[in-house]
Design an enzyme around this catalytic site. Structure first.
Site, short mmCIF file in Angstrom:
data_model
loop_
_atom_site.label_atom_id
_atom_site.label_comp_id
_atom_site.label_asym_id
_atom_site.label_seq_id
_atom_site.Cartn_x
_atom_site.Cartn_y
_atom_site.Cartn_z
N LYS A 131 0.84 -1.20 0.00
CA LYS A 131 0.00 0.00 0.00
C LYS A 131 0.88 1.24 0.00
CE LYS A 131 -3.95 2.02 2.52
NZ LYS A 131 -4.85 1.86 3.68
N SER A 146 -9.64 2.04 2.79
CA SER A 146 -8.75 2.76 1.91
C SER A 146 -7.75 1.87 1.17
CB SER A 146 -7.98 3.81 2.71
OG SER A 146 -7.17 3.19 3.71
N SER A 191 -10.07 -0.49 6.99
CA SER A 191 -9.51 -0.31 5.66
C SER A 191 -8.81 -1.52 5.07
CB SER A 191 -8.54 0.87 5.66
OG SER A 191 -9.22 2.08 5.89
#
Length: 492
Positions: A79, A154, A178
């Site tokens: 990420k 996210s 997330s």
């Protein structure tokens, strides 16, 4: 079986057995990325040159017997809010469009020690602020199961990359769901470890008391294996907890006989989609048929979780994001008049609307005259939520709940209504407020073919119980390989 269909553990085994070379594994991932990225937009950065170079070095270490672990030679996506030395780290924000860190986060270093190869950085909601992966400066990521729908957020890019077969596994971060919510939307396995289990060093902070790094992967075996790799005590992180129970693969046992499972009535009321509820209850019946003891109970304070979370998270975000001012690194406005004007214009132009919204909210609740009324009260409610979970876990081994109230919404639907986006976190944020581990595993699909996630919650540092229950469910219903997902099957 094609290389892109292997789970992470299967691929590493194939490499050791010389059925596949590390370079072939990397090239296979790169080929899928090139094919699918024009549609999905799951990556911000793809390090093709670096990954191929690393492949040759890792192959030599495997051949010499230096690397023998279960992730050696396997490509991974990270990420884009975790620092990676020499590789662009943007948090999917304009304000960090050119930031190249000089160090790597501890979780990334742990994977590299295990022989993993970083293939790129995944798209995300800007600074992890969002639940749909639509607030990214680089455009929205799309759900591989249906590109008209969001992948969740996210960590949407990390979940989508795994679901699409671009990589065998990825790392995400979870501040209020997330990892678990996008895992549910994309039909993969995702885990948020106990707060302090995985070092946050090198993770660009959103809500420091809530953030935690965890894996997104194909099956529960991969999840346990990755957890063993990334968990370690880190003196560079003051919240890191030293533990001697990081042997998560020992929990891969097909046995839940006598396990006490609690079902919170509060999570199955109004607002929960009927198809999601049906799939969750079917999954509970599977565990019950294998000998688990299932009871319903009242988990209080659920209605206060969302305002409590967004008050605390926004307050911490407004403080954490003060450092992005256009001075030492990142975006700086081209025209300005004086230092304060430069700060103002750089931040106004560099941050997106959702980040600005949360900075303003956070600054407000921390301001003089409002601190006691909002922020301090939120901290008190947070403590009460933790107490409620403590009481629940004195009776139950794990708690079962939905990961999200619906399946993945259409792109654009939530972004136009921020409150609707915030409400999608209703079943996940309590785990972050309480600091407990949570996990999402696929448990079926709705009438549109969109995945549904079963969320498992455990007491602090009880990840083993979650893995055990998830593995038993997976053994009973079928392993969720890439082939299952790419063919639109739900494993049943």
């Amino acid at each position: 079986m094609q290389i892109s269909e292997y789970t992470a553990v299967e691929l590493s085994k194939a490499i050791k057995e010389k059925k596949v070379t590390v370079k072939e594994a990397v090239e296979a991932c790169l080929a899928v990325i090139k094919e699918k990225e024009p549609t999905l937009n799951a990556f911000v950065t793809v390090d093709e040159e670096g990954a191929l170079k690393e492949a040759d070095e890792i192959q030599k270490k495997i051949d010499s017997g230096e690397l023998t672990g279960p992730l050696a030679g396997v490509p991974v996506a990270i990420k884009d809010n975790m620092c990676t030395e020499g590789l662009l780290t943007t948090c999917s924000s304009k304000i960090l469009y050119n930031f190249v860190p000089t160090f790597s986060s501890e979780a990334v270093l742990n994977l590299k020690k295990a022989g993993a190869i970083i293939i790129g950085k995944t798209n995300m909601d800007e600074f992890a602020m969002g639940s749909t992966c639509e607030t990214s400066y680089y455009g929205p990521t799309k759900n591989p199961r249906n590109p008209e729908h969001v992948p969740g957020g996210s960590s949407g890019g990390s979940a989508a990359a795994v679901a699409a077969g671009e990589v065998p596994y990825s790392l995400g971060s979870d501040t209020g769901g997330s990892i678990r919510q996008p895992a549910s939307y994309c039909g993969v396995v995702g885990m948020k470890p106990t707060y302090g289990r995985v070092s946050r060093y090198g993770l660009v902070a959103y809500g420091s008391s809530l953030d935690q790094i965890g894996p997104l992967c194909m099956d529960v075996t991969d999840c346990a294996t990755i957890m063993e790799a990334i968990c370690s005590h880190d003196i560079k992180d003051s919240t890191s907890v030293e533990r001697d129970d990081n042997d998560f693969t020992s929990a891969l046992v097909d046995d839940v006989k006598g396990m006490k499972i609690g079902i919170p009535k509060d999570y199955f009321g109004d607002g929960l989609n009927s198809e999601v509820k049906e799939a969750i209850m079917k999954a509970v019946d599977v565990l019950k048929s294998k000998g688990a003891i299932v009871e319903e109970f009242d988990l209080s304070l659920v209605e206060y979780a969302i305002p409590t979370y967004y008050t605390i998270a926004a307050a911490e975000a407004s403080s954490n994001l003060e450092r992005f001012d256009g001075i030492k690194y990142g975006y700086r406005t081209e025209e300005y008049n004086g230092l304060h004007n430069m700060y103002k214009k750089s931040r106004s132009e560099g941050f997106g609307p959702e980040v600005k919204r949360r900075i303003m909210l956070g600054s407000f609740v921390l301001s003089s005259g409002y601190y006691d009324a909002y922020y301090l009260k939120a901290l008190k409610v947070k403590a009460l939520i933790k107490k409620a979970f403590d009481e629940a876990f004195s009776k139950y081994d794990i708690i079962v709940a939905p990961a999200a109230p619906t399946t993945a919404p259409m792109i654009g639907k939530s972004l136009s209504d921020p409150i609707a986006m915030y409400l999608s976190d209703i079943y996940t944020i309590s785990a972050n407020l309480a600091g407990i581990p949570g996990m999402s595993i696929p448990c079926g699909t709705d009438s549109k073919g969109l995945p549904i996630g079963l969320q498992l919650l455990g007491d602090c540092f009880n990840e083993h119980k979650l893995i055990r229950a998830a593995y038993a469910y997976e053994c009973e219903t079928g392993v969720y390989t890439k082939q299952h997902m790419l063919n639109g099957k739900d494993g049943e």
